[in-house]
Write an enzyme that holds these catalytic residues in place. Structure first.
Site, PDB file in Angstrom:
ATOM      1  N   TYR A 288      40.899  56.098 -25.446  1.00  0.00           N
ATOM      2  CA  TYR A 288      40.128  57.099 -24.698  1.00  0.00           C
ATOM      3  C   TYR A 288      40.664  57.311 -23.289  1.00  0.00           C
ATOM      4  O   TYR A 288      40.234  58.234 -22.597  1.00  0.00           O
ATOM      5  CB  TYR A 288      38.634  56.724 -24.620  1.00  0.00           C
ATOM      6  CG  TYR A 288      37.965  56.439 -25.940  1.00  0.00           C
ATOM      7  CD1 TYR A 288      38.510  56.889 -27.142  1.00  0.00           C
ATOM      8  CD2 TYR A 288      36.790  55.708 -25.998  1.00  0.00           C
ATOM      9  CE1 TYR A 288      37.905  56.603 -28.353  1.00  0.00           C
ATOM     10  CE2 TYR A 288      36.176  55.432 -27.197  1.00  0.00           C
ATOM     11  CZ  TYR A 288      36.744  55.868 -28.376  1.00  0.00           C
ATOM     12  OH  TYR A 288      36.141  55.582 -29.572  1.00  0.00           O
TER      13      TYR A 288
ATOM     14  N   HIS B  59      41.003  49.255 -33.775  1.00  0.00           N
ATOM     15  CA  HIS B  59      40.445  50.620 -33.764  1.00  0.00           C
ATOM     16  C   HIS B  59      40.551  51.302 -35.135  1.00  0.00           C
ATOM     17  O   HIS B  59      39.600  51.889 -35.617  1.00  0.00           O
ATOM     18  CB  HIS B  59      41.145  51.449 -32.681  1.00  0.00           C
ATOM     19  CG  HIS B  59      40.366  52.652 -32.249  1.00  0.00           C
ATOM     20  ND1 HIS B  59      40.447  53.156 -30.972  1.00  0.00           N
ATOM     21  CD2 HIS B  59      39.500  53.456 -32.913  1.00  0.00           C
ATOM     22  CE1 HIS B  59      39.647  54.216 -30.881  1.00  0.00           C
ATOM     23  NE2 HIS B  59      39.068  54.413 -32.043  1.00  0.00           N
TER      24      HIS B  59
HETATM   25  P1  NAP Z   1      28.406  62.018 -30.868  1.00  0.00           P
HETATM   26  O1  NAP Z   1      27.919  60.921 -30.030  1.00  0.00           O
HETATM   27  O2  NAP Z   1      27.837  62.185 -32.223  1.00  0.00           O
HETATM   28  O3  NAP Z   1      28.206  63.422 -30.146  1.00  0.00           O
HETATM   29  C1  NAP Z   1      28.567  63.641 -28.817  1.00  0.00           C
HETATM   30  C2  NAP Z   1      28.256  65.101 -28.503  1.00  0.00           C
HETATM   31  O4  NAP Z   1      26.847  65.326 -28.599  1.00  0.00           O
HETATM   32  C3  NAP Z   1      28.663  65.480 -27.096  1.00  0.00           C
HETATM   33  O5  NAP Z   1      29.120  66.813 -27.151  1.00  0.00           O
HETATM   34  C4  NAP Z   1      27.363  65.384 -26.313  1.00  0.00           C
HETATM   35  O6  NAP Z   1      27.335  66.301 -25.225  1.00  0.00           O
HETATM   36  C5  NAP Z   1      26.348  65.828 -27.346  1.00  0.00           C
HETATM   37  N1  NAP Z   1      25.038  65.202 -27.100  1.00  0.00           N
HETATM   38  C6  NAP Z   1      24.781  63.942 -26.708  1.00  0.00           C
HETATM   39  N2  NAP Z   1      23.465  63.720 -26.610  1.00  0.00           N
HETATM   40  C7  NAP Z   1      22.858  64.900 -26.944  1.00  0.00           C
HETATM   41  C8  NAP Z   1      21.513  65.303 -27.015  1.00  0.00           C
HETATM   42  N3  NAP Z   1      20.518  64.447 -26.765  1.00  0.00           N
HETATM   43  N4  NAP Z   1      21.237  66.588 -27.377  1.00  0.00           N
HETATM   44  C9  NAP Z   1      22.246  67.458 -27.643  1.00  0.00           C
HETATM   45  N5  NAP Z   1      23.558  67.121 -27.605  1.00  0.00           N
HETATM   46  C10 NAP Z   1      23.862  65.844 -27.249  1.00  0.00           C
HETATM   47  O7  NAP Z   1      30.005  61.983 -31.046  1.00  0.00           O
HETATM   48  P2  NAP Z   1      31.217  61.033 -30.615  1.00  0.00           P
HETATM   49  O8  NAP Z   1      31.490  61.106 -29.171  1.00  0.00           O
HETATM   50  O9  NAP Z   1      32.320  61.362 -31.571  1.00  0.00           O
HETATM   51  O10 NAP Z   1      30.757  59.563 -31.003  1.00  0.00           O
HETATM   52  C11 NAP Z   1      30.087  58.681 -30.118  1.00  0.00           C
HETATM   53  C12 NAP Z   1      30.972  57.530 -29.687  1.00  0.00           C
HETATM   54  O11 NAP Z   1      31.464  56.811 -30.805  1.00  0.00           O
HETATM   55  C13 NAP Z   1      32.255  57.954 -28.968  1.00  0.00           C
HETATM   56  O12 NAP Z   1      32.004  58.390 -27.664  1.00  0.00           O
HETATM   57  C14 NAP Z   1      33.068  56.692 -29.077  1.00  0.00           C
HETATM   58  O13 NAP Z   1      32.624  55.745 -28.108  1.00  0.00           O
HETATM   59  C15 NAP Z   1      32.744  56.249 -30.497  1.00  0.00           C
HETATM   60  N6  NAP Z   1      33.738  56.717 -31.506  1.00  0.00           N
HETATM   61  C16 NAP Z   1      34.490  55.788 -32.163  1.00  0.00           C
HETATM   62  C17 NAP Z   1      35.419  56.170 -33.118  1.00  0.00           C
HETATM   63  C18 NAP Z   1      36.225  55.116 -33.842  1.00  0.00           C
HETATM   64  O14 NAP Z   1      37.223  55.465 -34.497  1.00  0.00           O
HETATM   65  N7  NAP Z   1      35.848  53.858 -33.758  1.00  0.00           N
HETATM   66  C19 NAP Z   1      35.604  57.532 -33.414  1.00  0.00           C
HETATM   67  C20 NAP Z   1      34.808  58.469 -32.753  1.00  0.00           C
HETATM   68  C21 NAP Z   1      33.885  58.056 -31.817  1.00  0.00           C
HETATM   69  P3  NAP Z   1      27.294  65.812 -23.694  1.00  0.00           P
HETATM   70  O15 NAP Z   1      28.498  64.944 -23.458  1.00  0.00           O
HETATM   71  O16 NAP Z   1      27.346  67.111 -22.951  1.00  0.00           O
HETATM   72  O17 NAP Z   1      26.034  65.075 -23.455  1.00  0.00           O
END
Ligand code: NAP
Length: 273
Positions: free
Chosen positions: A44, A108
């Site tokens: 990241y 990862h």
């Molecule tokens: P997510 O958490 O499902 O979605 C994030 C999106 O939702 C952002 O655009 C955010 O906007 C929005 N959001 C957040 N809270 C909200 C709410 N209450 N109402 C409306 N929209 C909202 O997706 P993600 O970032 O892919 O996954 C979360 C975390 O998982 C990542 O940040 C990372 O740490 C981890 N991850 C790990 C892997 C892996 O391979 N291990 C892969 C992907 C992700 P705003 O930012 O504007 O609030």
């Protein structure tokens, strides 16, 4: 639940939080709000900003939080999974985070330089040296989990996979329960794409919460640890999901949304091209 002494609940995701000041301010705000689990990764490119946010919170009397209270998790990039690189880049991650240890270090993705027999003993070494408290894996299949468990001295403390109402992960959830490790759910809001699902919005309306809170409360009730990425007021809104208690019929309704729809295709991931 985990059989280790790791205590994990709803965490802050940070992927895509690339602006250093916004990232640091978000981590600080989250810890002040009550989050005790922060998720980052070498991939990241924000470990330094996450570390800055942690440092601000630890220095802030209003946040009332100390290092020992927080589970800090990071992940070794798939290209850094040769044993010498695991050892070297984990130390670089600690430098960037400004920490002496992380609570959880994940593989990862089991791809690129991943070689179970070579990679995993390097994670054990880091644990023996006190640089990491627990070993986690991410994006593993049941077969790869079994292989890893047979190689590691450390128990697998957590398995992080995509999990949201459109991708329920029942098999891996059951495996986590049977094996005694946490299933950590990434993209728990389906990157925002599941939030206008009519079933989810109806459940949210019935329970006087937002669709994001309904999705997170459903994951928590199903024993998954969600790590939503959020900024601004979303940080507070998502944390408040811990107080949402959905009735059985609404949990079952969200179960019914599943469409086996994965957002992240490993074959299309940048490091695999
Ligand atoms: P997510 O958490 O499902 O979605 C994030 C999106 O939702 C952002 O655009 C955010 O906007 C929005 N959001 C957040 N809270 C909200 C709410 N209450 N109402 C409306 N929209 C909202 O997706 P993600 O970032 O892919 O996954 C979360 C975390 O998982 C990542 O940040 C990372 O740490 C981890 N991850 C790990 C892997 C892996 O391979 N291990 C892969 C992907 C992700 P705003 O930012 O504007 O609030």
């Amino acid at each position: 639940m985990s059989d280790t002494d790791l205590d994990l609940t709803l965490g802050l995701g940070t992927s895509g939080n690339d602006d250093p000041e916004e990232c640091a301010a978000t981590v600080h705000r989250a810890l002040e709000r009550g989050y005790r689990h922060v998720d980052t990764a070498q991939m990241y490119d924000n470990e330094a900003a996450v570390g800055e946010g942690l440092a601000r919170a630890f220095d802030d009397p209003d946040a009332d939080v100390s290092r020992e209270d927080v589970v800090v998790a990071t992940k070794v990039h798939p290209d850094n999974l040769a044993p010498a690189d695991v050892r070297e880049t984990a130390r670089e991650s600690l430098d960037r985070l400004g920490l002496d240890y992380v609570d959880l270090l994940y593989v990862h993705w089991p791809t690129s330089a991943y070689d179970a027999a070579a990679t995993l003993p390097a994670f054990d070494d880091l644990r023996d040296d006190g640089l990491i408290r627990h070993v986690g894996v991410s994006n593993f299949t049941p077969d790869l989990l079994e292989e890893a468990a047979g190689i590691l001295d450390a128990p697998i403390a957590a398995h992080q996979v995509e999990c949201h109402p459109r991708f329920r992960q029942d098999e891996l959830r059951q495996l986590a329960h049977d094996d005694g490790h946490y299933l950590v759910g990434y993209s728990p809001l389906g990157r925002g794409e599941v939030l206008d699902d009519p079933t989810l919005t109806a459940v949210a309306e019935r329970n006087d919460c937002s669709p994001a809170q309904a999705a997170l409360a459903w994951e928590l009730a199903r024993g998954v640890v969600p790590i939503p990425k959020g900024t601004g007021d979303h940080v507070d809104e998502n944390y408040a999901a811990l107080e949402v208690d959905l009735p059985d019929e609404d949990l079952a309704a969200i179960d019914g949304i599943d469409a086996a729809e994965r957002l992240i295709d490993p074959d299309e991931a940048a490091w695999n091209r």
